[in-house]
Write a protein that holds these residues in place. Sequence first.
Motif, PDB file in Angstrom:
ATOM      1  N   PRO B 132       0.793  -1.235   0.000  1.00  0.00           N
ATOM      2  CA  PRO B 132       0.000   0.000   0.000  1.00  0.00           C
ATOM      3  C   PRO B 132       0.827   1.289   0.000  1.00  0.00           C
ATOM      4  CG  PRO B 132      -0.388  -1.295   2.015  1.00  0.00           C
ATOM      5  CD  PRO B 132       0.375  -2.158   1.075  1.00  0.00           C
ATOM      6  N   GLU B 133       1.957   1.290   0.728  1.00  0.00           N
ATOM      7  CA  GLU B 133       2.802   2.495   0.764  1.00  0.00           C
ATOM      8  C   GLU B 133       3.362   2.804  -0.631  1.00  0.00           C
ATOM      9  OE1 GLU B 133       2.817   0.195   3.088  1.00  0.00           O
ATOM     10  OE2 GLU B 133       2.417   1.301   4.947  1.00  0.00           O
ATOM     11  N   ASN B 134       3.662   1.757  -1.397  1.00  0.00           N
ATOM     12  CA  ASN B 134       4.187   1.964  -2.746  1.00  0.00           C
ATOM     13  C   ASN B 134       3.102   2.473  -3.688  1.00  0.00           C
ATOM     14  OD1 ASN B 134       6.657   1.061  -1.854  1.00  0.00           O
ATOM     15  ND2 ASN B 134       6.366  -1.031  -2.604  1.00  0.00           N
ATOM     16  N   LYS B 135       1.886   1.976  -3.499  1.00  0.00           N
ATOM     17  CA  LYS B 135       0.754   2.461  -4.287  1.00  0.00           C
ATOM     18  C   LYS B 135       0.566   3.961  -4.048  1.00  0.00           C
ATOM     19  CE  LYS B 135      -1.935  -1.852  -4.264  1.00  0.00           C
ATOM     20  NZ  LYS B 135      -2.292  -1.933  -5.678  1.00  0.00           N
ATOM     21  N   ALA B 136       0.539   4.328  -2.758  1.00  0.00           N
ATOM     22  CA  ALA B 136       0.336   5.738  -2.400  1.00  0.00           C
ATOM     23  C   ALA B 136       1.483   6.603  -2.921  1.00  0.00           C
ATOM     24  CB  ALA B 136       0.212   5.872  -0.880  1.00  0.00           C
TER      25      ALA B 136
END
Lengths: 65, 219
Positions: B132-136
């Motif tokens: 999720p952090e990479n998506k954001a």
Amino acid sequence: MIRVNGKDRILEEGTTLLALLEQEGWQTGRIAVEKNGEIIPKRQYGDTILHSGDVLEVVGFVGGG
Amino acid sequence: MGSAADITFTREELQEALCRRHTPAIQERLNRGRAAIAGLGGLGSNAAFALARIGVGHLHLIDFDRVDLSNLNRQQYFMRHVGMYKTDALKEELLEINPYLDIRTDCVRVSEDNILSLFAEDPIICEAFDVPENKAMLVNGILELFPEKIIVSASGMAGYGRSNDIRTRKITEHFYLCGDEVSGSGPGHGLMAPRVAVCAGHEANLIAQLIIDGCVNIT
């Protein structure tokens, strides 16, 4: 009164976006925030003061791909 | 394996076949279409297959990782690809479908520091990461650095069933989100081919629409 993800919220005058996000339990590393149609850069969360009538969309990302 | 010796159809023959399915006017737009796919796992490999099959002419594939045996439950690779870089394996496969595509690969990890150089030539970016952090990071980075580009992102596709909970939502003119937005992957809630493919299909289908029509009205 502001609108967050489709729901009305009453906020104290001068509340920052960062304060609201923390209050609501969002993990700031996993979100994107749109305010009145514009994406707010992450580094501006702490400086962005929310005003009555603002419409916010907080998009939270979950894992998987 | 997809070597040049296996190619038995000419560019013209393949174009004619695609035009017969899509009409020449639409195929012309697809031929000129250009999209980046960031992350070549369940979302990215499935989206790339769909876009390659309809003949999107210019694809930019980005991933740092190698194919693992555990990927075969949902990602478009075969046993012979295990251990290969995903960029190399996927490019090989897509060229077996259409050897006349222009496919650029970057075997790198995307970070805030390389977004500007990596995505400079891509008008549409398909976010297909896992974490999720990479998506954001990618969504925020693209929207901040390239206000004219469109990012198609995905969140929430773990598990099985509930096909109709997966949807495409327009967040802004430049940011679309596919998925159910709640089903994260985790213990007992794994990523599985059918539901990941539904979500990847949403991403690819939206990108097709953006390339063909130039704009999207989602109701």
